[in-house]
Structures are given as C-alpha cells and as structure tokens.
Design an enzyme around this catalytic site. Structure first.
Site, PDB file in Angstrom:
ATOM      1  N   ASP A 165      16.000  64.280  78.935  1.00 29.66           N
ATOM      2  CA  ASP A 165      17.294  64.182  78.983  1.00 29.66           C
ATOM      3  C   ASP A 165      17.813  64.560  77.625  1.00 29.66           C
ATOM      4  O   ASP A 165      17.635  64.409  76.557  1.00 29.66           O
ATOM      5  CB  ASP A 165      17.807  62.485  79.044  1.00 29.66           C
ATOM      6  CG  ASP A 165      17.310  61.860  80.598  1.00 29.66           C
ATOM      7  OD1 ASP A 165      17.207  62.505  81.342  1.00 29.66           O
ATOM      8  OD2 ASP A 165      17.408  60.735  80.494  1.00 29.66           O
TER       9      ASP A 165
ATOM     10  N   ASP B  78      19.933  63.335  75.527  1.00 31.03           N
ATOM     11  CA  ASP B  78      20.322  62.498  74.750  1.00 31.03           C
ATOM     12  C   ASP B  78      19.411  61.892  73.539  1.00 31.03           C
ATOM     13  O   ASP B  78      18.416  62.401  73.429  1.00 31.03           O
ATOM     14  CB  ASP B  78      20.862  61.122  75.621  1.00 31.03           C
ATOM     15  CG  ASP B  78      19.491  60.562  76.421  1.00 31.03           C
ATOM     16  OD1 ASP B  78      18.559  60.920  76.267  1.00 31.03           O
ATOM     17  OD2 ASP B  78      19.648  59.611  77.295  1.00 31.03           O
TER      18      ASP B  78
ATOM     19  N   ASP C 233      17.441  59.149  73.170  1.00 29.59           N
ATOM     20  CA  ASP C 233      16.109  58.894  73.993  1.00 29.59           C
ATOM     21  C   ASP C 233      15.298  60.071  74.121  1.00 29.59           C
ATOM     22  O   ASP C 233      14.011  60.195  73.897  1.00 29.59           O
ATOM     23  CB  ASP C 233      16.221  58.157  74.795  1.00 29.59           C
ATOM     24  CG  ASP C 233      16.393  56.555  74.576  1.00 29.59           C
ATOM     25  OD1 ASP C 233      16.316  56.321  73.336  1.00 29.59           O
ATOM     26  OD2 ASP C 233      16.855  55.762  75.125  1.00 29.59           O
TER      27      ASP C 233
END
Ligand code: TTJ
Length: 637
Positions: free
Chosen positions: A498, A500, A502
């Site tokens: 992803d 993001d 994380d």
C-alpha cells in the site's frame, strides 16, 4: 590574452580535449555521480593540505546557479613560475593531467581508482572555472573556460599578509553532464565522512540556492566519533570505542571499533580517505588480528574452556561496527572495479598494530573483554543452531523435491528472463493480484502482515520464519553461503505494498531482509518497488490515475476542476479490483516501477539507514521515511 601555440600548449589542449571527449574515463560517469565527483576532486586537494598540517577549514558552497565554490585556509597553490613549464605552477595544476601530485611535497597523494585525477579534469569539464589564491598579502586570480585559459594569472588585490588559502569556483558543463543540479544530501554524506577521517578538520557545507542550508562537520575524535555516529540509535554493549593507531612499514594505521547488541557487522575501510567497499589487504589484516588476538585472550583468561572450540571470526564480529583507515604511499587497487586494496604491507601493518593494541586493551579492560566474549559465545551457539535449522530446511526441501510454497501462484513460464514475482502485502490484495496477473510470466506471493525484522532477530529465527522461508524457496537462490544467483527463478522481484506508512514499513522490512541475506539481488538490479496510484479521477466516463499529489494537480489543470469530477483516494491495494490493479500497477506496458539501487559510496550510510529504521527509536525512523527515496531510482516506466 596573447596566444602563442607552442608544442607543450598544444599537448595540454589535446590532453584536456581528451577528457571532454571521454569524460567517463576520467571521472567514472557523467551522471549525478560524476557531477558530485567533481566536488570531491577539488575538495581532496584541500584535504591533502590539511593532512600535511597546513589547513584547518574547508568551505564548500553550492551557489544559486549550481556552480560550486571550495575555499580552504591552506598555504595556497604556488603561484611562482615553474621552471619546466615556464608558467605559473597555478596554471599547471589546472591544465596538465595528473599534475596534482607534483606539488604535494610528499604527503599521501591518492592515485589509482577513479580518484586523484586532479583539478585539470574538473577544469576541462567546467563551462568556467575561477581560482583565487591568497598568499603573502596578495590575491592572485586566473580564469578558464572548458579548460582553456581565458585570463592569465594576475594580482587582483591585496589581502591580510597573515591570511592564506585557495578558492576555486566552477560550473559543471551542462553539455557534458546528464545531471547538473547538486544534491545537498549527497555532498553532506561524503563531506561528513571526510571530516570523520581527517581528525580536527572542519568542513562547512553551504547551500545558497532557494532553500538555504548550512552544516558544519568537525570531529576532534576522528574515526572514534565515526563509530559512535554509526552506532547512534543502536545499543552499544560497552561505552568505550576501542582505538588502535600506529605506523609500520610506512603505512599509517587507524582503527576504531565498538560492538552493539545487533547481529550484523559493519566494517568500513578506507585508503587515503577513499572508501574501499570491496575491502582488501587492510581488511584481512584486521580480521586476522581480531580473531587471533581475541581467541588468545579468551584462552589465557579461561573465558574459553579447554574443551571448547575457538571462536570464529564471524562470532567475534557479530554486532561489530569498525572503521579501518590506512594512509599509504602508493596504493594498488585490484578487482573488477578497482576498489580492493592490494598492497601486502597494509595487511602486515594493520595486523601488527591491531594485535598489539588490542591485546593491551583487553588486558586493561577485562570487563569489556568479558562482554565481547559473552556475545561471541552466544553467537557461536546461535550459529550452530542456525546451521541445523538450515540443514533441516535444505534436507526437507530435497525430500519434497524443492516444493514451492503453497501460497505461491507461480507463473507457467520456466524462463527466468521473462518471469517476475510480486510480493504482495495481505491476502486480499494477493487475491486481486492473482486474478489480475499475466499467468505465463507473473507469479504472486502474498505475505501475511509484516515480515520478521531481520535486524532484530537471531539468524536461527530468520531461517524458521514462515514468510521468509517461502520467499527464499520461491526465489530459488538460497541465501548467504548457499546463495547462487544462477538459480534465480525471476528476473524481477517486485514488492507491492500500500502507498501508506505501513506499506513503506513493509517495503523496508523486505529490503532489509534482501540486503542482509541476498545483497547480490539488489546489486544485480533484480529488486523493484511497485508504485500503485494514489488517486483515480473520473470525468465523462474517462479515467485518469495519479501517482502523486503533484500529478493529480497537473491532471486537474488539464481537465478542469469541474463539479462532476469524481476523485477517489486509494487507501490501499485492496480498494482496487483486479482490472484496476492490472492497468495501474502490474501491466508492464503501463506501470511505474522503482528500481532499488545501492550506492556503494554511501554504504556506511545505507547500513545506518536500515538500522535506524529497524531499531527501537522512533525519531530516527521518521528521518528514514523522508529520505528513503534517495536509495531508490526511477527506471522502468
Ligand atoms: C603545495 O605545497 C606548497 C604550498 O601549497 C601546497 C598546496 O598546493 N596547497 C593547496 C592546494 N591548498 N589548497 C589547494 C587547493 C585547493 C583547492 C580548493 C583546489 C586545488 C586544486 C588545490
């Protein structure tokens, strides 16, 4: 100026013209790397002056037009007429190839490799170069364009008779270099390293462009402080940095080291301030001395019992951070990239000096000796356990006939050249990727959550971790001593997470694992990061994808910011259906991949980056996420 072309002048012009015709032969490359190399070439002259004991400060400034100014407070380049050439020595320095060493008056000139090619190469590759020498109350000036003299040396003013120094400004030639914009951080890393290696020399780096910046590097402790810096954010197992220095067979040796509580070793070696990422005789001299000295001490002091095996070098070096710096008269570089020191006297000198000083240190500091020995003995046991775990895996996979991990959706092609594997975060994205992929050449390996942080785990744990085991079997190469790149099953290993924080963390965990256990995959350019889009924009049944905020802005400028624009911000791969995932992130025709590269000249920094991110401390971690992109270059679009 009056131009009388005599034979020697024609020779000079031919020499510098050769540099312009084949710049790569003289500075390695015309990419960003070569551009930055120009600065080091000039700065190294001032560093030589500092090593000779006559210069205490160097200022490096990036000017608004991306020209560079380097100023030192040394004795100033000689301005008197050189008999042989019949011209000012100053002119000779900037116009004759390899002239540098002749004016050093001894000292340690760098030669071999790509370094020490001298100021004339920088001059030849610059649109203009200006030099000022402050000496005996006068300021001398000279100017060149593309290596040719356009203003002969003349006095342009007076200075304080007590003041001396050299100032060189140059503008890299944009018709030669692919990149002409200087990167503050790249210069910062190298100049900081130079300051660590040159005790008590102060180096100031100034960015005078739009975003003004200034940093100063000054380390009274030299390489001792370098070790402290590299151990920043880790936990050293004792406070003191062990330091050995001495001179033998004309080789000046300096070594600093300290263990931390991790399991990786970070030894950085330098010859005449140039890093030698492939090591060589100085490194092997150090390793031999460390292993021999430590085992001897451990035996004599009953830290090792009679029935116990000697500690291996690897055991003793677990968690060791060390800097080895040698200065040598005539360095010989070997190996494919000419980055490996070959002089045998360096091996003898480092070995002798480290053996002697370390024996003394251990005897004086039994507490520290015990801490190192405890760590090494634990390492020895863990290594035995790891070997067992690995043999077990190996035997098992031999029995299974190398069975591939169950979660892997392999591709049908068996030609690694055309195959790629996507390592996908999470089972749901893994599912979409499986239906989206091109079955013949694209394999999918979904991973559950975050993989093990190998920076913080003992090697035996690493081998028994399910996610890591499935990657190792899927790649086919084995790891560490077993690693064999010819067995690689996929030409591209693509990490798809992803977009993001994380996701960025998982990327780093993955890259850390690969960097520590199969670094050749990165060095050979097989590792990539997928770039999923951040936004989808729909208007009149047409669709656009944007991979950054900037790109979204640009698209909006083009299509207009209307009411009926539908903008979706993707929070993760899971929000895309198979078709969207294919067309934005996986389709070789349309996707954007970032190739992961290692900058060999930044190895100490790369290690530091992996460590700060993986360590416990929170503040340094943020720093990594911001500078992460430095180690990653955009390639496959
Ligand atoms: C050599 O021996 C006599 C006294 O001067 C020594 C010398 O050349 N010193 C020196 C050279 N200091 N700084 C330089 C230098 C600085 C820059 C920025 C660029 C170059 C090519 C040389």
């Amino acid at each position: 100026m009056s131009t009388e072309y005599d034979a020697s002048q024609i020779q000079i012009l031919e020499g510098l013209e050769a540099v312009r015709v084949r710049p790569g032969m003289y500075i390695g490359s015309i990419s960003s790397r070569g551009l930055h190399h120009l600065v080091y070439e000039i700065v190294d002259n001032s560093v030589d002056e500092a090593l000779a004991g006559f210069c205490t400060e160097i200022k490096v400034k990036i000017n608004e037009d991306n020209s560079i100014t380097v100023r030192d407070n040394g004795r100033g380049i000689p301005v008197d007429i050189q008999q042989k050439a019949g011209k000012p020595a100053l002119e000779v320095v900037f116009t004759i190839l390899h002239a540098g060493g002749k004016f050093g008056g001894g000292g340690y000139k760098t030669s071999g490799g790509l370094h020490g090619v001298g100021a004339s190469v920088v001059n030849a590759l610059s649109t203009w170069l200006d030099v000022k020498v402050y000496k005996e109350g006068k300021i001398y000036h000279m100017r060149f364009e593309k290596g040719k003299v356009v203003e002969n040396m003349h006095v342009i003013g007076e200075c304080d008779p007590g003041e001396s120094g050299t100032e060189v400004s140059f503008l890299p030639d944009a018709t030669i270099f692919e990149e002409t914009v200087y990167d503050f951080d790249i210069l910062k890393v190298r100049l900081r390293e130079t300051a660590f290696l040159t005790k008590a020399l102060k180096i100031v780096l100034i960015d005078d462009r739009v975003e003004k910046k200034e940093m100063s590097f000054h380390y009274e402790g030299g390489i001792k402080e370098f070790v402290t810096y590299l151990n920043k954010g880790k936990a050293p197992i004792y406070d003191e940095v062990i330091y050995c220095e001495g001179v033998k067979e004309k080789v000046v040796v300096e070594v600093a080291m300290q263990h931390n509580d991790t399991y990786t070793e970070g030894i950085y070696t330098f010859v005449n301030n140039i890093n030698t990422p492939e090591g060589g005789t100085h490194l092997s001299g150090f390793k031999n001395a460390l292993t021999k000295t430590f085992n001897e001490y451990a035996r004599n002091n009953k830290l090792l019992k009679e029935n116990e095996d000697n500690l291996s070098g690897e055991d003793i070096r677990e968690g060791l951070v060390a800097i080895i710096s040698v200065k040598i008269q005539d360095p010989q570089f070997e190996g494919q990239t000419k980055q490996k020191l070959g002089n045998s006297e360096a091996q003898t000198a480092v070995n002798a000096i480290v053996s002697e000083k370390l024996t003394y240190f251990l005897e004086q500091n039994p507490g520290i000796a015990k801490l190192i020995s405890d760590k090494a003995i634990t390492a020895q046991r863990a290594r035995a356990a790891a070997r067992k775990a690995r043999d077990l895996t190996r035997r098992k996979s031999a029995l299974d006939g190398m069975s591939l991990p169950g979660k892997l959706a392999d591709c049908s092609s068996k030609n690694p050249e055309e195959c790629e594997i996507f390592i996908v975060e999470g089972d749901s994205a893994g599912g979409s990727a499986k239906s989206a992929r091109k079955r013949d050449t694209q394999a999918i390996l979904p991973l559950r959550g975050k993989i093990l942080n190998v920076e913080k785990a003992r090697p035996d744990k690493v081998y028994s971790n399910a996610e890591i085991k499935s990657m190792i079997t899927a790649f086919g190469t084995g790891i560490q001593e077993d690693f064999d790149i010819s067995k690689l099953r996929y030409n591209k290993i693509i990490i798809m997470t992803d977009a993001d924080v994380d996701g960025a963390h998982i990327d780093t965990l993955m890259l850390t694992f690969i960097y520590r256990f199969m670094p050749e995959l990165i060095k050979e350019g097989h590792v990539y990061l997928a770039q999923p889009p951040l936004y989808k924009l729909e208007k009149n049944k047409k669709v656009w994808y944007a991979y950054s905020d900037e790109e979204l802005d640009n698209i909006l400028k083009e299509v207009g910011r209307d009411q009926n624009n539908k903008i979706q911000r993707y929070k993760g791969l899971g929000e895309m259906d198979a078709e969207q995932l294919w067309e934005t992130t996986m389709d070789p025709e349309r996707r954007v991949l970032k190739k992961v590269v290692l900058d060999e000249s930044m190895l100490s920094e790369t290690d530091l980056t992996f460590n700060t991110l993986m360590g416990d401390q929170v503040a340094p971690r943020r720093e990594f996420i911001e500078t992460n992109a430095k180690y990653v270059s955009n390639l496959d679009i």
